[in-house]
Design a protein around this motif. Structure first.
Motif, PDB file in Angstrom:
ATOM      1  N   GLY A 149      25.471  -4.806  -3.532  1.00  0.00           N
ATOM      2  CA  GLY A 149      24.773  -5.918  -4.171  1.00  0.00           C
ATOM      3  C   GLY A 149      23.787  -5.504  -5.237  1.00  0.00           C
ATOM      4  O   GLY A 149      23.045  -6.342  -5.749  1.00  0.00           O
ATOM      5  N   CYS A 150      23.783  -4.220  -5.610  1.00  0.00           N
ATOM      6  CA  CYS A 150      22.783  -3.750  -6.573  1.00  0.00           C
ATOM      7  C   CYS A 150      22.990  -4.325  -7.971  1.00  0.00           C
ATOM      8  O   CYS A 150      22.085  -4.277  -8.799  1.00  0.00           O
ATOM      9  CB  CYS A 150      22.785  -2.225  -6.625  1.00  0.00           C
ATOM     10  N   HIS A 151      24.179  -4.854  -8.261  1.00  0.00           N
ATOM     11  CA  HIS A 151      24.438  -5.459  -9.567  1.00  0.00           C
ATOM     12  C   HIS A 151      24.567  -6.971  -9.458  1.00  0.00           C
ATOM     13  O   HIS A 151      25.272  -7.600 -10.261  1.00  0.00           O
ATOM     14  CB  HIS A 151      25.705  -4.856 -10.181  1.00  0.00           C
ATOM     15  N   THR A 152      23.902  -7.551  -8.469  1.00  0.00           N
ATOM     16  CA  THR A 152      23.932  -9.000  -8.193  1.00  0.00           C
ATOM     17  C   THR A 152      25.362  -9.490  -7.966  1.00  0.00           C
ATOM     18  O   THR A 152      25.688 -10.650  -8.255  1.00  0.00           O
ATOM     19  CB  THR A 152      23.261  -9.813  -9.323  1.00  0.00           C
ATOM     20  N   ILE A 153      26.224  -8.609  -7.497  1.00  0.00           N
ATOM     21  CA  ILE A 153      27.593  -8.946  -7.128  1.00  0.00           C
ATOM     22  C   ILE A 153      27.712  -8.762  -5.626  1.00  0.00           C
ATOM     23  O   ILE A 153      27.402  -7.693  -5.108  1.00  0.00           O
ATOM     24  CB  ILE A 153      28.612  -8.046  -7.850  1.00  0.00           C
ATOM     25  N   THR A 154      28.141  -9.784  -4.919  1.00  0.00           N
ATOM     26  CA  THR A 154      28.228  -9.686  -3.473  1.00  0.00           C
ATOM     27  C   THR A 154      29.521  -9.009  -3.047  1.00  0.00           C
ATOM     28  O   THR A 154      30.494  -8.950  -3.814  1.00  0.00           O
ATOM     29  CB  THR A 154      28.171 -11.078  -2.821  1.00  0.00           C
ATOM     30  N   ARG A 155      29.555  -8.543  -1.822  1.00  0.00           N
ATOM     31  CA  ARG A 155      30.771  -7.917  -1.292  1.00  0.00           C
ATOM     32  C   ARG A 155      31.907  -8.936  -1.213  1.00  0.00           C
ATOM     33  O   ARG A 155      33.082  -8.579  -1.312  1.00  0.00           O
ATOM     34  CB  ARG A 155      30.511  -7.292   0.077  1.00  0.00           C
ATOM     35  N   HIS A 156      31.561 -10.221  -1.063  1.00  0.00           N
ATOM     36  CA  HIS A 156      32.575 -11.269  -1.004  1.00  0.00           C
ATOM     37  C   HIS A 156      33.244 -11.444  -2.370  1.00  0.00           C
ATOM     38  O   HIS A 156      34.456 -11.683  -2.452  1.00  0.00           O
ATOM     39  CB  HIS A 156      31.944 -12.590  -0.554  1.00  0.00           C
ATOM     40  N   GLN A 157      32.473 -11.334  -3.433  1.00  0.00           N
ATOM     41  CA  GLN A 157      33.037 -11.418  -4.774  1.00  0.00           C
ATOM     42  C   GLN A 157      33.942 -10.222  -5.064  1.00  0.00           C
ATOM     43  O   GLN A 157      34.980 -10.352  -5.703  1.00  0.00           O
ATOM     44  CB  GLN A 157      31.914 -11.499  -5.814  1.00  0.00           C
ATOM     45  N   VAL A 158      33.532  -9.034  -4.600  1.00  0.00           N
ATOM     46  CA  VAL A 158      34.360  -7.838  -4.773  1.00  0.00           C
ATOM     47  C   VAL A 158      35.689  -8.031  -4.060  1.00  0.00           C
ATOM     48  O   VAL A 158      36.762  -7.753  -4.612  1.00  0.00           O
ATOM     49  CB  VAL A 158      33.634  -6.588  -4.225  1.00  0.00           C
ATOM     50  N   THR A 159      35.640  -8.511  -2.824  1.00  0.00           N
ATOM     51  CA  THR A 159      36.862  -8.730  -2.047  1.00  0.00           C
ATOM     52  C   THR A 159      37.782  -9.725  -2.744  1.00  0.00           C
ATOM     53  O   THR A 159      38.994  -9.497  -2.861  1.00  0.00           O
ATOM     54  CB  THR A 159      36.511  -9.242  -0.637  1.00  0.00           C
ATOM     55  N   ALA A 160      37.221 -10.849  -3.245  1.00  0.00           N
ATOM     56  CA  ALA A 160      38.027 -11.860  -3.931  1.00  0.00           C
ATOM     57  C   ALA A 160      38.664 -11.293  -5.195  1.00  0.00           C
ATOM     58  O   ALA A 160      39.829 -11.586  -5.510  1.00  0.00           O
ATOM     59  CB  ALA A 160      37.155 -13.071  -4.272  1.00  0.00           C
ATOM     60  N   ALA A 161      37.913 -10.464  -5.931  1.00  0.00           N
ATOM     61  CA  ALA A 161      38.442  -9.874  -7.158  1.00  0.00           C
ATOM     62  C   ALA A 161      39.610  -8.948  -6.855  1.00  0.00           C
ATOM     63  O   ALA A 161      40.628  -8.957  -7.559  1.00  0.00           O
ATOM     64  CB  ALA A 161      37.337  -9.118  -7.893  1.00  0.00           C
TER      65      ALA A 161
END
Length: 279
Positions: A149-161
Motif C-alpha cells: 500500500g505504499c503507493h496508495t494501491i491496495t492489495r485488492h487492486q493489485v489482485t484485480a489487475a
C-alpha cells in the motif's frame, strides 16, 4: 564487485558502516570487517579488499606494516591450518561444515546451505518498481512492495489487475469477464479491548492470539482472511496474493518455471500491469 556493508551473521545489508555496526551491536551479530575506509565500501573477503586497494588506491594493502594477514584458523573446529588454501579445502570437504564461500558463513545443515544458495542473498537489485525508483532483487519483492500500500494501491487492486491480464496459462481462480473492476469496498475489521481474553488479544475470525491490540489489528488488516485468488497450473497449490504465487515460482519447488523465465515474464508484463493500476 563491491557490495553494501553486510552482516556476516544474517546477511542483511546496510548503506553505511555505522548502520551495520549499530545493527551488529544490537543483535550481537558479526559485522563485516573487510571495508575500505577511503571508499566506505565493504568486500566479501580480505582478499577482495586487498585486490581493491592494490588496484584502486595504488598501494599494497597486504604488504603494509600495519596490516595483518588473515589467519588460517577454523573457529568451529578450533584448528589452525598452514595456509588459507588448506583452510578452504577443510571448509569445503569437512562434514562438520556447510560453508558458503561467497559470504563466509557456516550453516547448520547441508539443506540450509542449499536453501541459502538458492535464495536471493547474493543477487543484485536489478528490478525497478514501476511506480518509484526503488530497486529490488526479485519480481516477488516488488509485488510485496506494491501490495503493502505504499503507493496508495491496495492489495485488492493489485489482485484485480493481475486477474484482468488474462495470463496464459491461467493462474486465476476467479476468472474475470469484461473490463477490470477493482473492488470499490472491502470489509475492514477493527478489534477493541473487548478482544482481550485475560492473557492475549484473540482474533474473532481464526482464534489466533496476539500480545498487543496493535498486533491483532495488523493481523486483521492483512491478507490472513482474504480468499485464495491464484493457483499454480502445475502443482495446483493456491495463493491469496500474487506475491505469494511468484515466490512459489521463484522457489522452484514444483519446477513450473525457471528463474530466467520468471524474470523475463515479469519484464514483459510490468508496463501492462502498471497501466492497469493507473487507469
Amino acid at each position: 564487485m563491491p557490495v553494501d556493508h553486510f552482516c556476516l551473521t544474517c546477511s542483511k545489508t546496510f548503506a553505511s558502516i555505522n548502520g551495520l555496526n549499530s545493527h551488529a551491536r544490537a543483535k550481537r551479530h558479526t559485522a563485516n570487517p573487510f571495508f575500505c575506509e577511503e571508499c566506505d565500501v565493504s568486500f566479501i573477503s580480505n582478499q577482495a579488499l586487498q585486490s581493491h586497494t592494490n588496484s584502486t588506491h595504488g598501494y599494497d594493502f597486504a604488504g603494509s606494516d600495519d596490516s595483518e594477514e588473515e589467519e588460517p584458523y577454523c573457529n568451529g573446529c578450533e584448528r589452525l591450518f598452514v595456509n588459507m588454501y588448506a583452510l578452504n579445502q577443510h571448509l569445503f570437504a569437512s562434514p562438520k561444515h556447510n560453508w558458503c564461500f561467497d559470504c563466509s558463513r557456516d550453516f547448520a545443515s547441508e539443506s540450509s546451505l542449499v536453501q541459502h544458495q538458492n535464495s536471493l542473498a547474493h543477487e543484485d537489485r536489478n528490478f525497478k518498481c514501476p511506480f518509484c525508483n526503488g530497486m529490488f532483487k526479485s519480481p516477488s519483492s516488488i509485488a510485496l512492495h506494491i501490495e503493502s500500500g505504499c503507493h496508495t494501491i491496495t492489495r485488492h487492486q493489485v489482485t484485480a489487475a493481475v486477474h484482468n491480464m488474462r495470463i496464459i496459462p491461467n493462474i486465476s481462480i476467479k476468472r474475470l469477464t469484461g473490463p477490470m473492476q477493482p473492488p470499490t469496498t472491502h470489509t475492514t475489521y477493527i478489534a477493541t479491548e473487548a478482544s482481550f481474553n485475560g492473557t492475549k488479544y484473540e482474533c474473532f475470525l481464526c482464534t489466533r492470539r496476539f500480545d498487543t491490540l496493535h498486533g491483532l489489528n495488523a493481523h486483521l488488516n492483512s491478507a490472513a482472511h482474504d480468499d485464495e485468488e491464484f493457483r499454480c497450473p502445475k502443482c495446483r497449490r493456491e495463493f491469496t496474493l500474487i506475491s505469494g504465487f511468484v515466490q512459489h515460482l521463484e522457489s522452484r519447488v514444483c519446477g513450473f518455471a525457471k528463474p530466467a523465465q520468471i524474470n523475463g515474464y515479469y519484464t514483459n508484463l510490468t508496463d501492462r500491469f502498471s497501466g492497469l493500476l493507473t487507469m
